[in-house]
Design a protein around this motif. Structure first.
Motif, PDB file in Angstrom:
ATOM      1  N   GLU A 220      48.605  48.905  41.245  1.00 24.59           N
ATOM      2  CA  GLU A 220      49.523  49.648  40.753  1.00 24.59           C
ATOM      3  C   GLU A 220      49.186  51.012  40.306  1.00 24.59           C
ATOM      4  OE1 GLU A 220      50.549  46.818  38.096  1.00 24.59           O
ATOM      5  OE2 GLU A 220      51.600  45.159  39.435  1.00 24.59           O
ATOM      6  N   GLU A 221      48.203  51.166  39.582  1.00 21.71           N
ATOM      7  CA  GLU A 221      47.904  52.465  38.773  1.00 21.71           C
ATOM      8  C   GLU A 221      46.927  53.379  39.658  1.00 21.71           C
ATOM      9  OE1 GLU A 221      45.441  51.002  35.437  1.00 21.71           O
ATOM     10  OE2 GLU A 221      47.205  49.795  34.513  1.00 21.71           O
ATOM     11  N   GLN A 222      46.244  52.863  40.371  1.00 16.30           N
ATOM     12  CA  GLN A 222      45.337  53.874  41.144  1.00 16.30           C
ATOM     13  C   GLN A 222      45.705  54.339  42.601  1.00 16.30           C
ATOM     14  OE1 GLN A 222      42.858  55.262  39.469  1.00 16.30           O
ATOM     15  NE2 GLN A 222      43.454  54.341  37.827  1.00 16.30           N
ATOM     16  N   MET A 223      46.735  53.402  43.265  1.00 14.49           N
ATOM     17  CA  MET A 223      46.897  53.382  44.587  1.00 14.49           C
ATOM     18  C   MET A 223      48.462  54.074  44.713  1.00 14.49           C
ATOM     19  SD  MET A 223      44.153  52.695  45.993  1.00 14.49           S
ATOM     20  CE  MET A 223      44.352  52.471  47.703  1.00 14.49           C
TER      21      MET A 223
ATOM     22  N   ASP B 148      33.900  38.007  33.556  1.00 17.98           N
ATOM     23  CA  ASP B 148      33.875  36.892  34.256  1.00 17.98           C
ATOM     24  C   ASP B 148      34.648  37.448  35.542  1.00 17.98           C
ATOM     25  OD1 ASP B 148      34.423  34.597  35.378  1.00 17.98           O
ATOM     26  OD2 ASP B 148      35.326  33.753  33.842  1.00 17.98           O
ATOM     27  N   LEU B 149      34.049  37.672  36.568  1.00 20.31           N
ATOM     28  CA  LEU B 149      34.703  38.346  37.816  1.00 20.31           C
ATOM     29  C   LEU B 149      35.512  37.501  38.361  1.00 20.31           C
ATOM     30  CD1 LEU B 149      34.592  40.745  39.808  1.00 20.31           C
ATOM     31  CD2 LEU B 149      32.758  39.291  40.959  1.00 20.31           C
ATOM     32  N   ASP B 150      35.215  36.019  38.450  1.00 22.95           N
ATOM     33  CA  ASP B 150      36.272  35.224  39.168  1.00 22.95           C
ATOM     34  C   ASP B 150      37.543  35.147  38.524  1.00 22.95           C
ATOM     35  OD1 ASP B 150      34.109  34.790  40.930  1.00 22.95           O
ATOM     36  OD2 ASP B 150      33.391  32.949  40.092  1.00 22.95           O
ATOM     37  N   SER B 151      37.609  35.362  37.193  1.00 22.93           N
ATOM     38  CA  SER B 151      38.929  35.036  36.506  1.00 22.93           C
ATOM     39  C   SER B 151      39.405  36.415  36.371  1.00 22.93           C
ATOM     40  CB  SER B 151      38.662  34.379  35.248  1.00 22.93           C
ATOM     41  OG  SER B 151      38.010  35.061  34.202  1.00 22.93           O
ATOM     42  N   GLU B 152      38.804  37.332  35.995  1.00 19.49           N
ATOM     43  CA  GLU B 152      39.375  38.693  36.088  1.00 19.49           C
ATOM     44  C   GLU B 152      39.853  39.709  37.364  1.00 19.49           C
ATOM     45  OE1 GLU B 152      37.422  41.201  32.955  1.00 19.49           O
ATOM     46  OE2 GLU B 152      36.354  39.213  32.337  1.00 19.49           O
ATOM     47  N   ALA B 153      39.037  39.196  38.335  1.00 20.62           N
ATOM     48  CA  ALA B 153      39.110  40.237  39.781  1.00 20.62           C
ATOM     49  C   ALA B 153      40.729  40.233  40.115  1.00 20.62           C
ATOM     50  CB  ALA B 153      38.248  39.806  40.538  1.00 20.62           C
ATOM     51  N   PRO B 154      41.438  39.083  40.259  1.00 19.02           N
ATOM     52  CA  PRO B 154      42.574  39.233  40.825  1.00 19.02           C
ATOM     53  C   PRO B 154      43.762  40.097  39.966  1.00 19.02           C
ATOM     54  CG  PRO B 154      41.779  36.873  40.680  1.00 19.02           C
ATOM     55  CD  PRO B 154      41.063  37.511  39.816  1.00 19.02           C
ATOM     56  N   GLU B 155      43.767  39.680  38.746  1.00 13.80           N
ATOM     57  CA  GLU B 155      44.608  40.916  37.841  1.00 13.80           C
ATOM     58  C   GLU B 155      43.944  42.232  37.772  1.00 13.80           C
ATOM     59  OE1 GLU B 155      45.654  41.467  33.318  1.00 13.80           O
ATOM     60  OE2 GLU B 155      45.761  39.307  34.005  1.00 13.80           O
ATOM     61  N   LEU B 156      42.910  42.337  37.990  1.00 11.62           N
ATOM     62  CA  LEU B 156      42.309  43.693  38.047  1.00 11.62           C
ATOM     63  C   LEU B 156      42.520  44.483  39.459  1.00 11.62           C
ATOM     64  CD1 LEU B 156      38.785  44.857  36.929  1.00 11.62           C
ATOM     65  CD2 LEU B 156      39.534  45.540  39.066  1.00 11.62           C
ATOM     66  N   VAL B 157      42.352  43.856  40.319  1.00 11.71           N
ATOM     67  CA  VAL B 157      42.820  44.294  41.731  1.00 11.71           C
ATOM     68  C   VAL B 157      44.427  44.655  41.736  1.00 11.71           C
ATOM     69  CG1 VAL B 157      42.828  43.750  44.335  1.00 11.71           C
ATOM     70  CG2 VAL B 157      40.822  43.125  43.040  1.00 11.71           C
ATOM     71  N   GLU B 158      45.026  43.770  41.149  1.00 13.06           N
ATOM     72  CA  GLU B 158      46.479  43.961  41.223  1.00 13.06           C
ATOM     73  C   GLU B 158      46.736  45.243  40.248  1.00 13.06           C
ATOM     74  OE1 GLU B 158      50.595  41.955  39.521  1.00 13.06           O
ATOM     75  OE2 GLU B 158      49.126  40.604  40.549  1.00 13.06           O
ATOM     76  N   ARG B 159      46.449  45.303  39.135  1.00  9.57           N
ATOM     77  CA  ARG B 159      46.336  46.573  38.284  1.00  9.57           C
ATOM     78  C   ARG B 159      45.811  47.580  39.013  1.00  9.57           C
ATOM     79  NH1 ARG B 159      44.159  44.151  33.899  1.00  9.57           N
ATOM     80  NH2 ARG B 159      42.393  45.728  34.064  1.00  9.57           N
ATOM     81  N   PHE B 160      44.780  47.675  39.596  1.00 11.00           N
ATOM     82  CA  PHE B 160      44.175  48.797  40.387  1.00 11.00           C
ATOM     83  C   PHE B 160      45.216  49.383  41.558  1.00 11.00           C
ATOM     84  CE2 PHE B 160      41.848  50.916  43.690  1.00 11.00           C
ATOM     85  CZ  PHE B 160      40.913  51.664  43.162  1.00 11.00           C
TER      86      PHE B 160
ATOM     87  N   LEU C  29      34.514  53.113  45.485  1.00 12.01           N
ATOM     88  CA  LEU C  29      33.556  52.988  44.338  1.00 12.01           C
ATOM     89  C   LEU C  29      34.066  52.828  43.157  1.00 12.01           C
ATOM     90  CD1 LEU C  29      30.449  53.824  43.832  1.00 12.01           C
ATOM     91  CD2 LEU C  29      31.028  56.121  43.807  1.00 12.01           C
ATOM     92  N   GLU C  30      35.115  53.451  42.868  1.00 12.56           N
ATOM     93  CA  GLU C  30      36.035  53.328  41.543  1.00 12.56           C
ATOM     94  C   GLU C  30      36.471  51.869  41.349  1.00 12.56           C
ATOM     95  OE1 GLU C  30      40.134  55.034  39.547  1.00 12.56           O
ATOM     96  OE2 GLU C  30      39.157  56.073  41.234  1.00 12.56           O
ATOM     97  N   LEU C  31      36.793  51.067  42.582  1.00 14.54           N
ATOM     98  CA  LEU C  31      37.240  49.796  42.221  1.00 14.54           C
ATOM     99  C   LEU C  31      35.905  49.093  41.758  1.00 14.54           C
ATOM    100  CD1 LEU C  31      39.233  47.407  42.473  1.00 14.54           C
ATOM    101  CD2 LEU C  31      38.784  47.579  45.047  1.00 14.54           C
ATOM    102  N   CYS C  32      34.754  49.185  42.662  1.00 10.58           N
ATOM    103  CA  CYS C  32      33.485  48.413  42.175  1.00 10.58           C
ATOM    104  C   CYS C  32      33.198  48.662  41.006  1.00 10.58           C
ATOM    105  CB  CYS C  32      32.227  49.122  43.305  1.00 10.58           C
ATOM    106  SG  CYS C  32      32.745  48.281  45.092  1.00 10.58           S
ATOM    107  N   TRP C  33      33.049  50.095  40.195  1.00  8.74           N
ATOM    108  CA  TRP C  33      32.916  50.127  38.802  1.00  8.74           C
ATOM    109  C   TRP C  33      33.602  49.344  37.969  1.00  8.74           C
ATOM    110  CZ3 TRP C  33      32.941  56.188  39.719  1.00  8.74           C
ATOM    111  CH2 TRP C  33      31.636  56.586  40.281  1.00  8.74           C
ATOM    112  N   LEU C  34      35.063  49.151  38.329  1.00 10.47           N
ATOM    113  CA  LEU C  34      35.770  48.249  37.458  1.00 10.47           C
ATOM    114  C   LEU C  34      35.657  46.926  37.472  1.00 10.47           C
ATOM    115  CD1 LEU C  34      39.317  50.108  38.379  1.00 10.47           C
ATOM    116  CD2 LEU C  34      37.992  50.142  36.436  1.00 10.47           C
TER     117      LEU C  34
END
Length: 156
Positions: free
Chosen positions: A139-142, A125-137, A114-119
């Motif tokens: 590193e920071e959240q997991m 622009d999901l297609d360009s931002e998602a890869p970096e966002l998932v990587e940051r998620f 749910l937290e990842l979905c909110w982010l």
């Protein structure tokens, strides 16, 4: 006790009643959490669905697909890569949050998802931002878990 096997498409309510048919069965499946899984599943959809049976037009309505087992993630990615492309040729982000199959872990990873979905929803622009966002998620959240977040962009 013999395992109970249900086909895809069997309604959760039917499974629940079968698993709770006798007081002994009900106590057993209540204790191991299966009845709670049926109740939770029934709140989301009528019955378990088989991904491969879902038409491409229905899949294409989604921007993100989250799997909670790596083998399911692999099957979804493989399925998307072997389907005939649609006219729209749209990106679909497939993400895996590999989770132990028990009620406690499912509840914890549900919150993480749910937290990842909110982010993801907040991106411009999901297609360009998602890869970096998932990587940051990752590193920071997991940091509290060994779970690796997997991400693949597929086109359909």
């Amino acid at each position: 006790m013999e395992p109970r096997i249900f086909k895809f498409g069997t309604p959760y309510s039917e499974m629940y009643h079968s698993l709770a048919a006798t007081p002994e069965d009900e106590a057993f499946f209540l204790h191991n959490g299966v009845l709670q899984l049926c109740k939770r599943g029934a709140c989301v959809k009528l019955a378990p669905q088989r991904w491969q049976d879902t038409p491409s037009t229905a899949i294409q309505e989604h921007d993100v697909v989250i799997a909670f087992e790596e083998r399911i993630y692999d099957a979804v990615v493989e399925d998307l890569q072997t389907r005939e492309p649609t006219e729209d040729f749209k990106a679909i982000h497939v993400i895996c949050l590999d989770t132990k199959d028990n009620p406690h872990e499912a509840k914890l990873q549900g919150r993480v998802a749910l937290e990842l979905c909110w982010l993801l929803e907040q991106t411009q622009d999901l297609d360009s931002e998602a890869p970096e966002l998932v990587e940051r998620f990752q590193e920071e959240q997991m940091t509290h878990t060994q779970i690796k977040v997997l991400h693949q962009i597929c086109y359909l």
